[in-house]
Design an enzyme around this catalytic site. Structure first.
Site, short mmCIF file in Angstrom:
data_model
loop_
_atom_site.label_atom_id
_atom_site.label_comp_id
_atom_site.label_asym_id
_atom_site.label_seq_id
_atom_site.Cartn_x
_atom_site.Cartn_y
_atom_site.Cartn_z
CE1 TYR A 82 -3.13 2.87 0.69
CE2 TYR A 82 -1.98 3.17 2.63
CZ TYR A 82 -2.99 3.59 1.83
OH TYR A 82 -3.47 4.75 2.08
CD GLU A 134 -19.42 24.10 1.90
OE1 GLU A 134 -19.57 25.18 2.74
OE2 GLU A 134 -18.98 23.10 2.07
CD GLU A 141 -19.35 28.64 4.11
OE1 GLU A 141 -19.06 29.64 3.49
OE2 GLU A 141 -18.41 27.71 4.54
N PRO A 149 -1.06 26.19 -0.66
CG PRO A 149 0.94 27.03 -0.05
CD PRO A 149 0.10 26.93 -1.11
CD GLU A 185 -20.08 40.61 11.58
OE1 GLU A 185 -20.26 41.44 10.93
OE2 GLU A 185 -19.12 40.63 12.73
ZN LIG Z 1 -0.19 -2.94 4.54
#
Ligand SMILES: [Zn+2]
Length: 163
Positions: free
Chosen positions: A31, A85, A89, A106, A135
């Site tokens: 994996y 969204e 929001e 990033p 707000e």
């Molecule tokens: Zn494994």
């Protein structure tokens, strides 16, 4: 994130160079824990020359103003994610008009995040702060502050150039 134990065979995992990058791998079962940027959507909704902004209630950027945004859930289209969204929001119902841009940056909390930013039209609803927003307000385009996420500054610049 680095796994100490393999989530499949529970053997100890290690970090080794695979395909030219250090990757977290399980030598027992093979994996490879690939790490990729997370997909998110951002919504630039303009009404009467004003842009919808929320005061962020959560890190990263808690307390800063930015357009509504959030992560894409499995099974939804990007436009559906953006509409969800927006509703969560701000309480507003809207739909995507066009793609303004997609950026990979990033992020202090989530690592690299891809933000796909749509221009939205608002169809109905009253703006009220919901999930993750302290707000909500419509800000005249010429008064939009420098935003915490560079992708929104770039998308806003693109919007102003095009419209
Ligand atoms: Zn494994």
């Amino acid at each position: 994130m680095v796994f100490k134990y393999c989530p499949f065979c529970k053997s100890e995992m290690t970090v080794k160079k695979v395909e030219d990058r250090d990757r977290n791998i399980c030598e027992a079962c093979g994996y490879i824990h690939y790490e990729n940027p997370l997909p998110s959507v951002g919504i630039i909704a303009i009404k009467d020359g004003k842009c919808l902004l929320i005061k962020r209630g959560k890190e990263p950027g808690k307390g800063h103003w930015a357009p509504p945004s959030g992560f894409v859930e499995l099974g939804e289209t990007l436009e559906e994610a953006a509409a969800r969204e927006l509703k969560e929001e701000t309480g507003l119902i809207g739909h995507a008009l066009e793609l303004l841009g997609a950026y990979c940056e990033p992020n202090d909390v989530y690592g690299y995040v891809i933000t796909i930013i749509y221009l939205f039209e608002i169809d109905s609803g009253e703006a009220t702060a919901g999930d993750d927003a302290e707000e909500v307000k419509f800000v005249p385009l010429e008064e939009i502050p420098d935003m915490f996420f560079e992708c929104f500054n770039k998308a806003m610049k693109k919007y102003k150039e095009k419209h």
